[in-house]
Design a protein around this motif. Sequence first.
Motif, PDB file in Angstrom:
ATOM      1  N   LEU A  45       0.816  -1.206   0.000  1.00  0.00           N
ATOM      2  CA  LEU A  45       0.000   0.000   0.000  1.00  0.00           C
ATOM      3  C   LEU A  45       0.855   1.263   0.000  1.00  0.00           C
ATOM      4  N   PHE A  46       1.850   1.328   0.889  1.00  0.00           N
ATOM      5  CA  PHE A  46       2.652   2.539   0.968  1.00  0.00           C
ATOM      6  C   PHE A  46       3.616   2.668  -0.206  1.00  0.00           C
ATOM      7  N   ASP A  47       4.060   1.566  -0.770  1.00  0.00           N
ATOM      8  CA  ASP A  47       4.834   1.657  -2.002  1.00  0.00           C
ATOM      9  C   ASP A  47       4.020   2.352  -3.081  1.00  0.00           C
ATOM     10  N   ALA A  48       2.742   1.953  -3.197  1.00  0.00           N
ATOM     11  CA  ALA A  48       1.869   2.553  -4.209  1.00  0.00           C
ATOM     12  C   ALA A  48       1.674   4.045  -3.940  1.00  0.00           C
ATOM     13  N   CYS A  49       1.546   4.417  -2.663  1.00  0.00           N
ATOM     14  CA  CYS A  49       1.367   5.830  -2.317  1.00  0.00           C
ATOM     15  C   CYS A  49       2.637   6.630  -2.578  1.00  0.00           C
ATOM     16  N   TRP A  50       3.761   6.127  -2.086  1.00  0.00           N
ATOM     17  CA  TRP A  50       5.024   6.856  -2.247  1.00  0.00           C
ATOM     18  C   TRP A  50       5.443   6.952  -3.715  1.00  0.00           C
ATOM     19  N   ASP A  51       5.184   5.921  -4.487  1.00  0.00           N
ATOM     20  CA  ASP A  51       5.536   5.961  -5.910  1.00  0.00           C
ATOM     21  C   ASP A  51       4.791   7.066  -6.639  1.00  0.00           C
ATOM     22  N   ARG A  52       3.669   7.504  -6.072  1.00  0.00           N
ATOM     23  CA  ARG A  52       2.867   8.562  -6.696  1.00  0.00           C
ATOM     24  C   ARG A  52       3.046   9.907  -5.994  1.00  0.00           C
ATOM     25  N   GLY A  53       4.036   9.984  -5.114  1.00  0.00           N
ATOM     26  CA  GLY A  53       4.378  11.267  -4.505  1.00  0.00           C
ATOM     27  C   GLY A  53       3.642  11.628  -3.244  1.00  0.00           C
ATOM     28  N   LEU A  54       2.854  10.713  -2.688  1.00  0.00           N
ATOM     29  CA  LEU A  54       2.141  11.023  -1.451  1.00  0.00           C
ATOM     30  C   LEU A  54       3.129  11.156  -0.293  1.00  0.00           C
ATOM     31  N   VAL A  55       2.887  12.145   0.574  1.00  0.00           N
ATOM     32  CA  VAL A  55       3.746  12.402   1.726  1.00  0.00           C
ATOM     33  C   VAL A  55       3.103  11.797   2.970  1.00  0.00           C
ATOM     34  N   LEU A  56       3.888  11.084   3.748  1.00  0.00           N
ATOM     35  CA  LEU A  56       3.405  10.487   4.988  1.00  0.00           C
ATOM     36  C   LEU A  56       3.963  11.261   6.174  1.00  0.00           C
ATOM     37  N   VAL A  57       3.070  11.638   7.099  1.00  0.00           N
ATOM     38  CA  VAL A  57       3.458  12.247   8.376  1.00  0.00           C
ATOM     39  C   VAL A  57       2.837  11.387   9.461  1.00  0.00           C
ATOM     40  N   ALA A  58       3.647  10.938  10.419  1.00  0.00           N
ATOM     41  CA  ALA A  58       3.125  10.047  11.445  1.00  0.00           C
ATOM     42  C   ALA A  58       3.858  10.239  12.760  1.00  0.00           C
ATOM     43  N   THR A  59       3.147   9.983  13.845  1.00  0.00           N
ATOM     44  CA  THR A  59       3.771   9.877  15.156  1.00  0.00           C
ATOM     45  C   THR A  59       3.713   8.411  15.572  1.00  0.00           C
ATOM     46  N   SER A  60       4.638   8.015  16.407  1.00  0.00           N
ATOM     47  CA  SER A  60       4.655   6.628  16.868  1.00  0.00           C
ATOM     48  C   SER A  60       5.453   6.536  18.162  1.00  0.00           C
ATOM     49  N   ASN A  61       5.081   5.605  18.990  1.00  0.00           N
ATOM     50  CA  ASN A  61       5.860   5.342  20.196  1.00  0.00           C
ATOM     51  C   ASN A  61       7.055   4.449  19.920  1.00  0.00           C
ATOM     52  N   ARG A  62       7.185   3.995  18.682  1.00  0.00           N
ATOM     53  CA  ARG A  62       8.286   3.111  18.306  1.00  0.00           C
ATOM     54  C   ARG A  62       9.040   3.699  17.111  1.00  0.00           C
ATOM     55  N   PRO A  63      10.351   3.591  17.105  1.00  0.00           N
ATOM     56  CA  PRO A  63      11.098   3.977  15.898  1.00  0.00           C
ATOM     57  C   PRO A  63      10.811   2.966  14.793  1.00  0.00           C
ATOM     58  N   PRO A  64      11.075   3.322  13.545  1.00  0.00           N
ATOM     59  CA  PRO A  64      10.753   2.407  12.445  1.00  0.00           C
ATOM     60  C   PRO A  64      11.320   1.002  12.612  1.00  0.00           C
ATOM     61  N   ASP A  65      12.543   0.899  13.107  1.00  0.00           N
ATOM     62  CA  ASP A  65      13.158  -0.425  13.229  1.00  0.00           C
ATOM     63  C   ASP A  65      12.465  -1.318  14.256  1.00  0.00           C
ATOM     64  N   ASP A  66      11.632  -0.739  15.111  1.00  0.00           N
ATOM     65  CA  ASP A  66      10.938  -1.533  16.128  1.00  0.00           C
ATOM     66  C   ASP A  66       9.492  -1.816  15.770  1.00  0.00           C
ATOM     67  N   LEU A  67       9.033  -1.337  14.622  1.00  0.00           N
ATOM     68  CA  LEU A  67       7.656  -1.607  14.218  1.00  0.00           C
ATOM     69  C   LEU A  67       7.469  -3.109  13.981  1.00  0.00           C
ATOM     70  N   TYR A  68       6.332  -3.618  14.400  1.00  0.00           N
ATOM     71  CA  TYR A  68       5.984  -5.029  14.233  1.00  0.00           C
ATOM     72  C   TYR A  68       7.078  -5.935  14.796  1.00  0.00           C
ATOM     73  N   GLU A  69       7.636  -5.503  15.910  1.00  0.00           N
ATOM     74  CA  GLU A  69       8.738  -6.246  16.524  1.00  0.00           C
ATOM     75  C   GLU A  69       8.270  -7.626  16.981  1.00  0.00           C
ATOM     76  N   ASP A  70       9.051  -8.659  16.647  1.00  0.00           N
ATOM     77  CA  ASP A  70       8.772 -10.050  17.023  1.00  0.00           C
ATOM     78  C   ASP A  70       7.487 -10.591  16.400  1.00  0.00           C
ATOM     79  N   GLY A  71       6.950  -9.887  15.406  1.00  0.00           N
ATOM     80  CA  GLY A  71       5.750 -10.393  14.742  1.00  0.00           C
ATOM     81  C   GLY A  71       6.078 -11.542  13.803  1.00  0.00           C
ATOM     82  N   PRO A  72       5.102 -12.425  13.548  1.00  0.00           N
ATOM     83  CA  PRO A  72       5.350 -13.541  12.638  1.00  0.00           C
ATOM     84  C   PRO A  72       5.645 -13.059  11.216  1.00  0.00           C
TER      85      PRO A  72
END
Length: 219
Positions: A45-72
């Motif tokens: 989904l985000f590949d499709a958005c970014w490929d078309r120039g969409l800008v993402l702004v987000a807050t998170s309690n986790r840095p990107p490297d910790d997203l979906y940590e230990d998930g299957p």
Amino acid sequence: DDGRPPPTRELIDALGAELAAEAQVLVFDEFQITDVADAMVCRQLFDACWDRGLVLVATSNRPPDDLYEDGPNREHFLPFVRRLKAACKVSAVAGDTDHRRLRLRGSGGGDAEAPAVRYVVQDAGGARAVVTAATQLKAAAPGDLDVVAPSSITLAGGRSLLPDAALAGWSARSSLGRRGADAGIFSFDALCAEDRGAADYHALARAFPAGVGVADVPE
């Protein structure tokens, strides 16, 4: 056309194209990934958005490297993390103060946080409840507040609202002060039993920056 639905990848790409056509910026608050299905969809989904120039702004309690940590099947999610870091500027809002927990300073001064204060007064009887709420608010609010004559605040639609009591600091009490009060005390019914909208409560917050007390709250 053999009547079969298009592949999932094509559907997700079409959704990304639709999002990019409708908006230039996509904003998320508390962005997180906890579900395996969401994790697998994110990359496409985000590949499709970014490929078309969409800008993402987000807050998170986790840095990107910790997203979906230990998930299957997390290894299939990692390309999204790499693309996220490449497409977005990652800024850590780090510091000694947790602004989500920031409260009014204690009445003794200093930078220490005061305990959470709820202006809940159970006594029956308007005058007694108002005095109790005013006393609590005066003790908890920053600065030296004193009782002043209440004056109405203007609400949308030509309406007005008069507090049952008002408190003000020295600058507001002086002849040079621009505000008549820094805090206001209202009965529960005045704030919650009437037809009120978000604009009314925003007006209250602007009019009384030191706080609003609520008196005679029913059990």
